[in-house]
Design a protein around this motif. Structure first.
Motif, PDB file in Angstrom:
ATOM      1  N   SER A 168       8.494  -3.924   4.657  1.00  0.00           N
ATOM      2  CA  SER A 168       8.124  -3.205   3.781  1.00  0.00           C
ATOM      3  C   SER A 168       6.607  -4.594   3.154  1.00  0.00           C
ATOM      4  CB  SER A 168       8.528  -2.854   1.616  1.00  0.00           C
ATOM      5  OG  SER A 168       8.371  -3.900   1.308  1.00  0.00           O
ATOM      6  N   ILE A 169       5.077  -3.913   2.935  1.00  0.00           N
ATOM      7  CA  ILE A 169       4.221  -4.044   2.372  1.00  0.00           C
ATOM      8  C   ILE A 169       4.659  -6.284   1.669  1.00  0.00           C
ATOM      9  CG2 ILE A 169       1.596  -4.634   1.415  1.00  0.00           C
ATOM     10  CD1 ILE A 169       1.721  -1.365   2.264  1.00  0.00           C
ATOM     11  N   LYS A 170       4.941  -5.199   0.441  1.00  0.00           N
ATOM     12  CA  LYS A 170       5.522  -6.088  -1.130  1.00  0.00           C
ATOM     13  C   LYS A 170       6.062  -7.421  -0.606  1.00  0.00           C
ATOM     14  CE  LYS A 170       7.371  -6.452  -5.556  1.00  0.00           C
ATOM     15  NZ  LYS A 170       7.603  -5.741  -6.648  1.00  0.00           N
ATOM     16  N   GLU A 171       6.888  -7.390   0.817  1.00  0.00           N
ATOM     17  CA  GLU A 171       8.113  -7.888   0.992  1.00  0.00           C
ATOM     18  C   GLU A 171       7.124  -9.050   1.973  1.00  0.00           C
ATOM     19  OE1 GLU A 171      12.399  -6.062   1.286  1.00  0.00           O
ATOM     20  OE2 GLU A 171      10.936  -5.655   2.571  1.00  0.00           O
ATOM     21  N   THR A 172       6.897  -8.446   2.688  1.00  0.00           N
ATOM     22  CA  THR A 172       5.155  -9.100   3.217  1.00  0.00           C
ATOM     23  C   THR A 172       4.324 -10.137   2.953  1.00  0.00           C
ATOM     24  OG1 THR A 172       5.595  -7.451   5.530  1.00  0.00           O
ATOM     25  CG2 THR A 172       3.740  -8.835   5.465  1.00  0.00           C
ATOM     26  N   ALA A 173       3.892  -9.384   1.776  1.00  0.00           N
ATOM     27  CA  ALA A 173       2.833 -10.667   1.502  1.00  0.00           C
ATOM     28  C   ALA A 173       3.938 -11.436   0.532  1.00  0.00           C
ATOM     29  CB  ALA A 173       3.041  -8.963  -0.073  1.00  0.00           C
TER      30      ALA A 173
ATOM     31  N   SER B 142      -1.776 -11.389  -0.322  1.00  0.00           N
ATOM     32  CA  SER B 142      -1.665 -10.154  -0.748  1.00  0.00           C
ATOM     33  C   SER B 142      -1.259  -9.130  -0.154  1.00  0.00           C
ATOM     34  CB  SER B 142      -3.714 -10.036  -1.833  1.00  0.00           C
ATOM     35  OG  SER B 142      -3.964  -9.361  -0.866  1.00  0.00           O
ATOM     36  N   GLU B 143      -1.137  -8.339  -1.211  1.00  0.00           N
ATOM     37  CA  GLU B 143      -0.789  -7.392  -0.496  1.00  0.00           C
ATOM     38  C   GLU B 143      -1.943  -5.988  -0.070  1.00  0.00           C
ATOM     39  OE1 GLU B 143       1.962  -4.261  -3.330  1.00  0.00           O
ATOM     40  OE2 GLU B 143       3.268  -5.967  -4.110  1.00  0.00           O
ATOM     41  N   SER B 144      -2.870  -6.031  -0.373  1.00  0.00           N
ATOM     42  CA  SER B 144      -3.793  -5.498  -0.113  1.00  0.00           C
ATOM     43  C   SER B 144      -4.529  -6.339   1.384  1.00  0.00           C
ATOM     44  CB  SER B 144      -5.348  -5.693  -0.985  1.00  0.00           C
ATOM     45  OG  SER B 144      -5.652  -6.915  -0.843  1.00  0.00           O
ATOM     46  N   THR B 145      -4.268  -7.517   1.396  1.00  0.00           N
ATOM     47  CA  THR B 145      -4.305  -8.004   3.128  1.00  0.00           C
ATOM     48  C   THR B 145      -3.450  -7.906   3.529  1.00  0.00           C
ATOM     49  OG1 THR B 145      -5.332 -10.394   1.990  1.00  0.00           O
ATOM     50  CG2 THR B 145      -4.726 -10.531   3.946  1.00  0.00           C
ATOM     51  N   VAL B 146      -2.696  -7.530   3.820  1.00  0.00           N
ATOM     52  CA  VAL B 146      -1.768  -6.993   4.246  1.00  0.00           C
ATOM     53  C   VAL B 146      -1.397  -5.569   4.821  1.00  0.00           C
ATOM     54  CG1 VAL B 146       1.106  -6.376   5.257  1.00  0.00           C
ATOM     55  CG2 VAL B 146       0.341  -8.441   3.764  1.00  0.00           C
ATOM     56  N   LYS B 147      -2.183  -4.823   4.087  1.00  0.00           N
ATOM     57  CA  LYS B 147      -1.979  -3.268   4.630  1.00  0.00           C
ATOM     58  C   LYS B 147      -3.340  -3.382   5.408  1.00  0.00           C
ATOM     59  CE  LYS B 147      -1.185  -1.249   0.079  1.00  0.00           C
ATOM     60  NZ  LYS B 147      -1.433  -1.138  -1.057  1.00  0.00           N
TER      61      LYS B 147
END
Length: 185
Positions: A165-170, A176-181
């Protein structure tokens, strides 16, 4: 009730000095509305939020006239609207309240709003001149942000994001989660 409003235009600018001045002038920290937004418009989120809750006999404290607005029209419209609602406007720079009935105070307020707009226009002119000079003298000059290079780290984060998930990847990658997105896009 006494409120304070602090504003800077640039994201890299700091609001601490304005907040400190507002507190020194009797504004409770919880009643300070601060934002990083251009002063050339009234459509500022924190300003609009504060303005909606202001009632007759409330007071708004500004550090300087140019914190109200960077154009004569915006600053005068805001102050007139506040005064028409029965809200007191105190400007630390003027060491006093704005009063439409006081000829000297009105003249000083109008003069300072003109100077704020003039200063803003001078900044815009200098930026335009600097860009024109750079374009004419630097063959490698490009406006805007440089294009982001895709690094190996970004590729690894992208691959991780396919499996997590985005959170796990971050959390795993330390970004940050926004960077992952952004990387996923």
């Amino acid at each position: 009730m006494k409120f304070g409003y602090a504003r800077v235009s640039g994201l890299s600018q700091d609001l601490a000095q304005q907040k400190e001045q507002l507190v020194k002038n009797g504004v409770d920290e919880d009643n300070i509305y601060a934002e990083k937004f251009t002063g050339t418009t009234e459509q500022r989120p924190k300003w609009q939020k504060l303005n909606k809750q202001l009632r007759k006999d409330d007071e708004v404290v500004f550090t300087k006239v140019d914190r109200i607005g960077r154009s004569v029209k915006v600053a005068v419209d805001i102050v007139n609207d506040l005064l028409d609602k029965g809200v007191k406007v105190y400007i630390i720079q003027l060491n006093g309240y704005v009063n439409k009935q006081d000829a000297m105070g009105k003249m000083l307020f109008n003069f300072l709003t003109i100077m704020a707009e003039f200063e803003h226009d001078m900044i815009v002119d200098r930026l335009a001149q600097g860009k024109a000079y750079a374009k004419a003298h630097n063959p490698n000059y490009h406006e805007g942000r440089p294009k982001r290079r895709i690094t190996n780290r970004y590729r690894k984060i992208y691959e991780l994001s396919k499996e997590h998930s985005i959170k796990e990847t971050a959390e795993i990658s330390g970004v940050s989660e926004s960077t992952v997105k952004r990387i996923r896009k």
